[in-house]
Each structure stands twice: as structure tokens, then as C-alpha cells.
Scaffold this motif. Structure first.
Motif, PDB file in Angstrom:
ATOM      1  N   PHE A 140       0.862  -1.176   0.000  1.00  0.00           N
ATOM      2  CA  PHE A 140       0.000   0.000   0.000  1.00  0.00           C
ATOM      3  C   PHE A 140       0.903   1.232   0.000  1.00  0.00           C
ATOM      4  CE2 PHE A 140      -2.824  -3.260   1.608  1.00  0.00           C
ATOM      5  CZ  PHE A 140      -3.956  -3.010   0.864  1.00  0.00           C
ATOM      6  N   LEU A 141       0.630   2.154  -0.888  1.00  0.00           N
ATOM      7  CA  LEU A 141       1.485   3.322  -1.073  1.00  0.00           C
ATOM      8  C   LEU A 141       0.858   4.539  -0.410  1.00  0.00           C
ATOM      9  CD1 LEU A 141       2.093   2.543  -4.820  1.00  0.00           C
ATOM     10  CD2 LEU A 141       3.674   2.100  -2.940  1.00  0.00           C
ATOM     11  N   ASP A 142       1.691   5.345   0.259  1.00  0.00           N
ATOM     12  CA  ASP A 142       1.183   6.553   0.922  1.00  0.00           C
ATOM     13  C   ASP A 142       1.928   7.797   0.442  1.00  0.00           C
ATOM     14  OD1 ASP A 142       3.621   6.193   2.125  1.00  0.00           O
ATOM     15  OD2 ASP A 142       2.870   6.195   4.173  1.00  0.00           O
ATOM     16  N   ASP A 143       2.380   7.757  -0.810  1.00  0.00           N
ATOM     17  CA  ASP A 143       3.137   8.870  -1.363  1.00  0.00           C
ATOM     18  C   ASP A 143       2.226   9.836  -2.128  1.00  0.00           C
ATOM     19  OD1 ASP A 143       2.601   7.030  -3.355  1.00  0.00           O
ATOM     20  OD2 ASP A 143       4.632   6.954  -4.135  1.00  0.00           O
ATOM     21  N   ILE A 144       2.750  11.011  -2.399  1.00  0.00           N
ATOM     22  CA  ILE A 144       2.052  12.023  -3.207  1.00  0.00           C
ATOM     23  C   ILE A 144       3.022  12.511  -4.267  1.00  0.00           C
ATOM     24  CG2 ILE A 144       0.899  14.269  -3.250  1.00  0.00           C
ATOM     25  CD1 ILE A 144       0.186  13.814  -0.301  1.00  0.00           C
ATOM     26  N   TRP A 145       2.583  12.466  -5.513  1.00  0.00           N
ATOM     27  CA  TRP A 145       3.380  12.932  -6.647  1.00  0.00           C
ATOM     28  C   TRP A 145       2.634  14.047  -7.363  1.00  0.00           C
ATOM     29  CZ3 TRP A 145       8.170  11.101  -8.177  1.00  0.00           C
ATOM     30  CH2 TRP A 145       8.640   9.982  -7.492  1.00  0.00           C
ATOM     31  N   ARG A 146       3.393  14.965  -7.960  1.00  0.00           N
ATOM     32  CA  ARG A 146       2.821  16.051  -8.750  1.00  0.00           C
ATOM     33  C   ARG A 146       3.407  16.000 -10.144  1.00  0.00           C
ATOM     34  NH1 ARG A 146       3.883  21.245 -10.543  1.00  0.00           N
ATOM     35  NH2 ARG A 146       6.004  21.075  -9.756  1.00  0.00           N
ATOM     36  N   LEU A 147       2.537  16.022 -11.144  1.00  0.00           N
ATOM     37  CA  LEU A 147       2.943  16.077 -12.544  1.00  0.00           C
ATOM     38  C   LEU A 147       2.622  17.466 -13.072  1.00  0.00           C
ATOM     39  CD1 LEU A 147       3.839  14.492 -15.186  1.00  0.00           C
ATOM     40  CD2 LEU A 147       1.378  14.206 -15.597  1.00  0.00           C
ATOM     41  N   SER A 148       3.626  18.172 -13.568  1.00  0.00           N
ATOM     42  CA  SER A 148       3.377  19.467 -14.208  1.00  0.00           C
ATOM     43  C   SER A 148       2.683  19.208 -15.540  1.00  0.00           C
ATOM     44  CB  SER A 148       4.692  20.210 -14.458  1.00  0.00           C
ATOM     45  OG  SER A 148       4.479  21.271 -15.358  1.00  0.00           O
ATOM     46  N   LEU A 149       1.531  19.807 -15.743  1.00  0.00           N
ATOM     47  CA  LEU A 149       0.805  19.629 -16.994  1.00  0.00           C
ATOM     48  C   LEU A 149       1.410  20.450 -18.119  1.00  0.00           C
ATOM     49  CD1 LEU A 149      -2.812  19.561 -15.558  1.00  0.00           C
ATOM     50  CD2 LEU A 149      -1.450  17.621 -16.398  1.00  0.00           C
ATOM     51  N   LYS A 150       2.336  21.350 -17.783  1.00  0.00           N
ATOM     52  CA  LYS A 150       3.043  22.126 -18.807  1.00  0.00           C
ATOM     53  C   LYS A 150       4.254  21.362 -19.351  1.00  0.00           C
ATOM     54  CE  LYS A 150       1.570  26.639 -17.230  1.00  0.00           C
ATOM     55  NZ  LYS A 150       1.961  27.974 -16.810  1.00  0.00           N
ATOM     56  N   THR A 151       5.008  20.714 -18.447  1.00  0.00           N
ATOM     57  CA  THR A 151       6.235  20.028 -18.854  1.00  0.00           C
ATOM     58  C   THR A 151       6.117  18.517 -18.887  1.00  0.00           C
ATOM     59  OG1 THR A 151       7.095  19.866 -16.608  1.00  0.00           O
ATOM     60  CG2 THR A 151       7.599  21.897 -17.838  1.00  0.00           C
ATOM     61  N   LEU A 152       5.065  17.962 -18.254  1.00  0.00           N
ATOM     62  CA  LEU A 152       4.864  16.528 -18.074  1.00  0.00           C
ATOM     63  C   LEU A 152       6.045  15.880 -17.327  1.00  0.00           C
ATOM     64  CD1 LEU A 152       3.132  15.512 -21.429  1.00  0.00           C
ATOM     65  CD2 LEU A 152       2.091  16.015 -19.212  1.00  0.00           C
ATOM     66  N   LYS A 153       6.585  16.605 -16.357  1.00  0.00           N
ATOM     67  CA  LYS A 153       7.649  16.112 -15.476  1.00  0.00           C
ATOM     68  C   LYS A 153       7.080  15.952 -14.072  1.00  0.00           C
ATOM     69  CE  LYS A 153      11.181  16.860 -18.467  1.00  0.00           C
ATOM     70  NZ  LYS A 153      10.709  16.369 -19.716  1.00  0.00           N
ATOM     71  N   TRP A 154       7.542  14.913 -13.359  1.00  0.00           N
ATOM     72  CA  TRP A 154       7.074  14.585 -12.019  1.00  0.00           C
ATOM     73  C   TRP A 154       7.995  15.164 -10.941  1.00  0.00           C
ATOM     74  CZ3 TRP A 154       2.567  12.063 -11.189  1.00  0.00           C
ATOM     75  CH2 TRP A 154       2.042  11.278 -12.215  1.00  0.00           C
ATOM     76  N   ASP A 155       7.420  15.437  -9.775  1.00  0.00           N
ATOM     77  CA  ASP A 155       8.197  15.677  -8.556  1.00  0.00           C
ATOM     78  C   ASP A 155       7.372  15.239  -7.365  1.00  0.00           C
ATOM     79  OD1 ASP A 155       6.700  17.992  -7.436  1.00  0.00           O
ATOM     80  OD2 ASP A 155       7.551  19.097  -9.105  1.00  0.00           O
ATOM     81  N   ARG A 156       8.062  15.085  -6.206  1.00  0.00           N
ATOM     82  CA  ARG A 156       7.367  14.646  -4.988  1.00  0.00           C
ATOM     83  C   ARG A 156       7.164  15.805  -4.068  1.00  0.00           C
ATOM     84  NH1 ARG A 156       9.053   8.923  -2.685  1.00  0.00           N
ATOM     85  NH2 ARG A 156       7.156   9.299  -1.563  1.00  0.00           N
TER      86      ARG A 156
END
Length: 120
Positions: free
Chosen positions: A104-120
Motif C-alpha cells: 500500500f502506497l502513501d506517497d504524493i506525486w505532482r505532474l506538471s501539466l506544462k512540462t509533463l515532469k514529475w516531482d514529490r
């Protein structure tokens, strides 16, 4: 009244997003973003595929190398939302190997909709 209508499927003859269990959200610019899900029927592995639907171009799978250096691991049943120019992926479950009980994962990720790059 609310009505359903089929969206046109355009683009090259590539597979569409996987069967089920993916996280999805609609963006402010009329795109749909999907992440993860099953690769086939029940009991199949999960995936870390990222798909974007644009009504003018159809579905496009975004290659891993275009998503930045770090990105979410494979999962299903994650929550997701779009806020501003970001797609958020929250938690989920990676079933892992059969019989393992998975993770079970409890992480949060954000994807920039401008660059399509992820960060936490």
C-alpha cells in the motif's frame, strides 16, 4: 440534462490505456490524464504508464524518458486530482508478486501539466 457521447479516437494505431484501476482526472484545458492501472485482466501486473487524451489528437502514451528522472512506481487504485497546472497522484496499491499481499502506497506525486515532469 446530462448526456453521454463517445469521444473520437484519433492518432496512430497504438494500444489505448490499460483495462482498469488507473488514476485519472480531467484538466482545465480539456485533456484527460491517466496513470497506472492493470495491464490485463484481474491478477495481471500493474503498470506505470502515463497517458494523455487530447480531443484533437486522441490518446498518447508519454514515454518514461520524457517524464523526468524520478517518477511514481507502478500502482492501481490511486486517488488523483487536477489543481491549476498540476495533476496529483496520491497513494494506491502495488499488488506485487502473486501471494505477496502487495504494497500500500502513501506517497504524493505532482505532474506538471506544462512540462509533463514529475516531482514529490
Amino acid at each position: 440534462a446530462w448526456t453521454w457521447s463517445a469521444l473520437p479516437v484519433k492518432g496512430p494505431a497504438i494500444p489505448a490505456p490499460k483495462v482498469s484501476g488507473h488514476a485519472s482526472a480531467a484538466t482545465n484545458d480539456e485533456r484527460i490524464v491517466l496513470f497506472g492501472g492493470l495491464t490485463g485482466s484481474a491478477g495481471s501486473p500493474t503498470t506505470d504508464d502515463l497517458w494523455v487524451y487530447d480531443k484533437g489528437a486522441g490518446w498518447k502514451m508519454i514515454p518514461s524518458k520524457e517524464q523526468g528522472g524520478t517518477r511514481p512506481q507502478r500502482r492501481m487504485y490511486a486517488a488523483s486530482a487536477v489543481l491549476g497546472d498540476s495533476f496529483y497522484l496520491i497513494g494506491g496499491w502495488d499488488p506485487g508478486e502473486p501471494g505477496s499481499g502487495g504494497t500500500f502506497l502513501d506517497d504524493i506525486w505532482r505532474l506538471s501539466l506544462k512540462t509533463l515532469k514529475w516531482d514529490r
